[in-house]
Design a protein around this motif. Structure first.
Motif, PDB file in Angstrom:
ATOM      1  N   LEU A  27       0.834  -1.215   0.000  1.00  0.00           N
ATOM      2  CA  LEU A  27       0.000   0.000   0.000  1.00  0.00           C
ATOM      3  C   LEU A  27       0.863   1.258   0.000  1.00  0.00           C
ATOM      4  N   ASP A  28       2.004   1.182   0.699  1.00  0.00           N
ATOM      5  CA  ASP A  28       2.877   2.364   0.759  1.00  0.00           C
ATOM      6  C   ASP A  28       3.539   2.681  -0.581  1.00  0.00           C
ATOM      7  N   LYS A  29       3.647   1.653  -1.437  1.00  0.00           N
ATOM      8  CA  LYS A  29       4.233   1.910  -2.760  1.00  0.00           C
ATOM      9  C   LYS A  29       3.316   2.805  -3.604  1.00  0.00           C
ATOM     10  N   CYS A  30       2.005   2.673  -3.357  1.00  0.00           N
ATOM     11  CA  CYS A  30       1.035   3.454  -4.134  1.00  0.00           C
ATOM     12  C   CYS A  30       0.762   4.733  -3.351  1.00  0.00           C
ATOM     13  N   ALA A  31       1.629   5.731  -3.534  1.00  0.00           N
ATOM     14  CA  ALA A  31       1.538   6.934  -2.703  1.00  0.00           C
ATOM     15  C   ALA A  31       0.254   7.709  -2.987  1.00  0.00           C
ATOM     16  N   GLY A  32      -0.346   8.263  -1.928  1.00  0.00           N
ATOM     17  CA  GLY A  32      -1.546   9.084  -2.096  1.00  0.00           C
ATOM     18  C   GLY A  32      -2.806   8.322  -1.739  1.00  0.00           C
ATOM     19  N   SER A  33      -3.958   8.966  -1.949  1.00  0.00           N
ATOM     20  CA  SER A  33      -5.240   8.363  -1.570  1.00  0.00           C
ATOM     21  C   SER A  33      -5.570   7.181  -2.483  1.00  0.00           C
ATOM     22  N   LYS A  34      -6.324   6.210  -1.922  1.00  0.00           N
ATOM     23  CA  LYS A  34      -6.547   4.963  -2.664  1.00  0.00           C
ATOM     24  C   LYS A  34      -7.990   4.483  -2.571  1.00  0.00           C
ATOM     25  N   GLU A  61      -9.485   5.062   1.035  1.00  0.00           N
ATOM     26  CA  GLU A  61     -10.686   5.848   1.347  1.00  0.00           C
ATOM     27  C   GLU A  61     -11.975   5.191   0.874  1.00  0.00           C
ATOM     28  N   LYS A  62     -11.872   4.361  -0.175  1.00  0.00           N
ATOM     29  CA  LYS A  62     -13.089   3.750  -0.724  1.00  0.00           C
ATOM     30  C   LYS A  62     -12.821   2.277  -1.029  1.00  0.00           C
TER      31      LYS A  62
END
Length: 601
Positions: A27-34, A61-62
Motif C-alpha cells: 500500500l505504501d508503494k502506491c503513494a496518495g489516496s486509494k 478511502e473507498k
C-alpha cells in the motif's frame, strides 16, 4: 477446555503479522489516496488478516466490489485491484480500465495485486486487451495460509479438490508447498514429514526441491513443529459425506460458516418486548462471528450436539447467580467490584442468549423425522449394513424429489462404504437420478466417478470392512457426554483421517501397513536435517507438536476430533490443523457439480 488454543506452544500471530506487513509495504508503494476494487471472494479471507482500520491508516478511502462497467466515482489518486489470477476477472478489469474517463484530471493510477500469485497468463491476457501498460504496480500477495483460529489455518481455495483430482492441475499443491515454506521460515524447519496419498507426495517433493533451490531458507529458528503429516482428502472420502454431529459441525451443515461468520434466521434473535406481539420482526439475517475468542463457544464448539444443552443450562444458572450478587453488595467496595465485573458478565449473558437461540434452531432440525431417517441410513452404511444393494430410503427420497445434494451424499457414502457399487446397483441409481433431476446432471455423476466417490466395484472385493475393523472406525458404545474416543464427533464413526493421525503418533504406522496399502496413494516418511544446535531435547512431560495438513479440505468434525486428541491427558501430542479449504459434505459435492444449463426447448 479451549485453553490449549492460546497456551499451546504455537502462536499463529506471527503469521498474521507477516501478512499485515506485506500488505502495508504494498500500500505504501502506491503513494496518495486509494480505492480498492475487491474480487468478492477475497474479502472474507482478507478480513481475517487486516481490519479496515489498517487499510484506512494507509489512505484507503473507498472500497468497491469488482464488477463490469464503469468504476464508481471516487476522488482518489490510486485504484488498486485485489484479485485472484482468473481470466474471467481479467475481462472485468479490462472493462473497468477501458471505461475510465481519459479526459478527467487529475488522472488516476491503476495497480493490480494478484492473490496468491502473479500469473503470466493473466498478464498476457491484459496485454492482448491493450491495458497491461495502464498498471503501474503489478505485484503478488502470497496469502497462502490464513489463520482462522488459534490452531487452524486454511488456504480457502474452493476448487483445490476438483483441480487436483479431476483436472490434474497442481497449482493449489504448489501454493500449499509455498505456504509450508513460509511457515517454516517463521516457525523453524519441521524435522519429520509423513504423508499418505499422491498429492501429499507431490507437496513433500516440492518442499524438498524448494529447500534445495533456496539454500538461504535454512534458518536458525528453533523448530516449533516436530512433525508434519500431509493427508490427501481422497485417502478418506467417507468422512465429509457423513453428517457432522458436533455443535460447530451442525452449524456448518445447516447454515454454512464462511470465514468464521455464520448468517442465521433473525426471528430467534429478536429482542422480546412486552405486549408488542411480533409486529416488527427483523428481516435481515443475524450475522455472528464464531471463534475461540468467545469463551462459551470455545467450550461447546467441539462437543457432540447432545452434550451442549446441559452446558448451556449450567451456564445460565451461573450467570443468573452472578447477577443476583448485586443485591448482596452492601459496601462501596463491594458495589465497585460488582460494577467492574459487569461488562464481562453482560458479554457472557449475550453470548449465552445467542448460543441458546442457535441450539434451538439446530434442535428443530435434529429432532425432525427426516434428519433421523437420513442419519440412520448413514450409520447403517458406516457400520457395514446393507451397503451392497439398492437402499429403500434413498429410492423414496428420489421419488419425493428431495434436494439432489442430499441424494448424492447418501449414494456416494454407500459407494465408499462398499468400495464401489455393483454395476447394476450403480446403473439403477444413475438412471433414477437422471430421470428425476434432469439429464444435465450426467456430467456431475461423471465427476463423482472420476473423484472415486461414486464408482463401480472393481475386482469384486469390498475392502471397507477390513479397514473399518483394523482402524476401529465404528464404535458401538459411544459416550457423547464425556467422550473417551474420537468417534463421538459422528456418534459412532471415528473419522478415518484422524485415526491415521492418532495411530501415527502411537504406535506408529508400521502397525497398520496392510491397511495403508488398501488406501489410495503412497505413504512415506522424509526427514529434514536441522542445523547443529537446533535438535530438540524434549523436556519431561512436554508435548510433541504435529501439523496435520489436509489436501483437498477438512470438516469441523475432524478438527474437533484432533482437538480432542490434543486435550487427552496421556496424549502427548498437540495438533495444529491446516487445509486447502474448510468443507462439509454439501459444499464439497457442490464443488464437483457441473452447471450444465438445460436446453431451452
Amino acid at each position: 477446555m479451549a485453553a490449549h488454543l492460546s497456551s499451546g506452544r504455537v502462536n499463529l500471530t506471527a503469521l498474521r503479522e507477516a501478512g499485515r506487513r506485506e500488505l502495508r509495504e504494498f500500500l505504501d508503494k502506491c503513494a496518495g489516496s486509494k480505492a480498492i476494487v475487491w474480487d468478492e471472494y477475497l474479502t472474507g479471507p482478507f478480513g481475517l488478516i487486516a481490519q479496515y482500520s489498517l487499510l484506512k491508516e494507509h489512505e484507503v478511502e473507498k472500497m468497491f466490489t469488482l464488477k463490469p462497467g464503469r468504476l464508481p466515482p471516487a476522488d482518489v489518486k490510486n485504484i488498486i485491484f485485489f484479485v485472484r489470477p482468473k481470466l474471467e476477472l481479467m475481462d472485468i478489469i479490462t472493462d473497468n480500465v477501458i471505461r475510465e474517463d481519459r479526459g478527467r484530471s487529475p488522472q488516476r493510477d491503476f495497480h493490480i495485486l494478484f492473490v496468491p500469485r502473479r500469473s503470466l497468463l493473466c498478464e498476457q491476457w491484459l496485454k492482448e486487451q491493450g491495458v497491461l501498460g495502464s498498471f503501474i504496480h503489478r505485484e503478488q500477495y502470497s496469502l497462502d495460509l490464513i489463520p482462522f483460529d488459534g490452531d487452524l489455518l486454511s488456504m480457502e481455495s474452493e476448487s483445490a479438490f476438483k483441480e487436483c483430482y479431476l483436472e490434474s492441475d497442481q497449482t493449489s499443491l504448489y501454493h500449499a508447498a509455498k505456504g509450508l515454506m513460509t511457515l517454516q521460515a517463521l516457525y523453524g524447519t519441521i524435522p519429520q514429514i509423513f504423508g499418505k496419498g499422491d498429492c501429499a507426495r507431490h507437496v513433500a517433493n516440492m518442499m524438498i526441491r524448494m529447500k534445495r533451490e533456496f539454500p538461504g531458507s535454512q534458518n536458525s529458528i528453533f523448530p516449533v513443529f516436530d512433525t508434519l503429516l500431509l493427508l490427501d482428502r481422497n485417502v478418506d472420502l467417507l468422512t465429509p459425506l457423513a453428517t457432522q454431529l458436533t455443535y460447530e459441525g451442525l452449524i456448518d451443515e445447516i447454515y454454512g460458516i464462511q470465514n468464521t461468520y455464520v448468517k442465521l434466521p433473525p426471528e430467534k434473535f429478536a429482542p422480546k418486548k412486552q405486549g408488542e406481539g411480533g409486529k416488527d420482526l427483523p428481516t435481515e439475517p443475524k450475522k455472528l462471528q464464531l471463534n475461540s475468542a468467545e469463551e462459551l463457544y470455545a467450550e461447546i464448539r467441539d462437543k457432540n450436539f447432545n452434550a451442549v444443552g446441559s452446558v448451556l443450562s449450567k451456564k445460565a444458572k451461573i450467570i443468573s447467580a452472578a447477577f443476583e450478587e448485586r443485591h448482596h453488595a452492601k459496601t462501596v467496595g463491594e458495589i465497585k467490584q460488582f460494577v467492574s465485573q459487569l461488562p464481562h458478565m453482560q458479554a457472557a449473558r449475550s453470548s449465552l442468549a445467542n448460543h441458546t437461540s442457535i441450539a434451538e434452531l439446530i434442535k428443530d432440525i435434529t429432532t425432525s423425522e427426516d434428519f433421523f431417517d437420513n442419519l440412520t441410513v448413514e450409520q447403517e452404511f458406516m457400520s457395514g449394513i446393507d451397503t451392497d444393494k439398492v437402499n429403500n430410503y434413498i429410492e423414496d427420497c428420489i421419488a419425493q424429489k428431495h434436494p439432489l445434494i442430499k441424494i448424492l451424499r447418501l449414494v456416494c457414502l454407500q459407494s465408499v462404504c462398499n468400495s464401489g457399487l455393483k454395476q447394476k446397483v450403480l446403473d439403477h441409481y444413475k438412471r433414477e437420478i437422471l430421470q428425476t433431476y434432469g439429464y444435465e446432471h450426467i456430467l456431475t455423476l461423471n465427476n463423482l466417478e472420476k473423484a472415486g466417490l461414486l464408482k463401480p466395484q472393481t475386482g469384486g472385493r469390498n475392502n471397507y470392512p477390513t479397514i473399518r475393523k483394523t482402524l476401529r472406525l465404528w464404535m458401538d458404545d459411544v459416550n457423547e457426554q464425556n467422550p473417551n474416543d474420537i468417534s463421538y464427533v459422528y456418534s459412532g464413526y471415528a473419522p478415518l483421517s484422524v485415526r491415521l493421525a492418532q495411530l501415527l503418533a502411537r504406535p506408529g504406522w508400521r502397525s497398520i501397513e496392510e491397511v495403508l496399502k488398501m488406501l489410495p496413494g503412497p505413504h512415506f516418511e522424509e526427514r529434514q536435517q536441522l542445523p547443529t544446535g537446533l535438535q530438540k531435547k524434549r523436556q519431561q512431560g512436554e508435548n510433541r507438536v504435529t501439523l496435520v495438513f489436509f489436501l483437498g479440505g477438512v470438516t469441523y468434525a475432524e478438527i474437533a476430533a484432533l482437538r480432542f486428541l490434543s486435550q487427552m491427558e496421556d496424549g502427548g501430542t498437540e495438533y495444529i490443523i491446516a487445509t486447502t479449504k474448510l468443507i462439509n459434505g454439501t459444499t464439497w459435492i457442490k464443488s464437483l457439480m457441473e452447471k450444465l444449463e438445460p436446453a431451452p426447448f
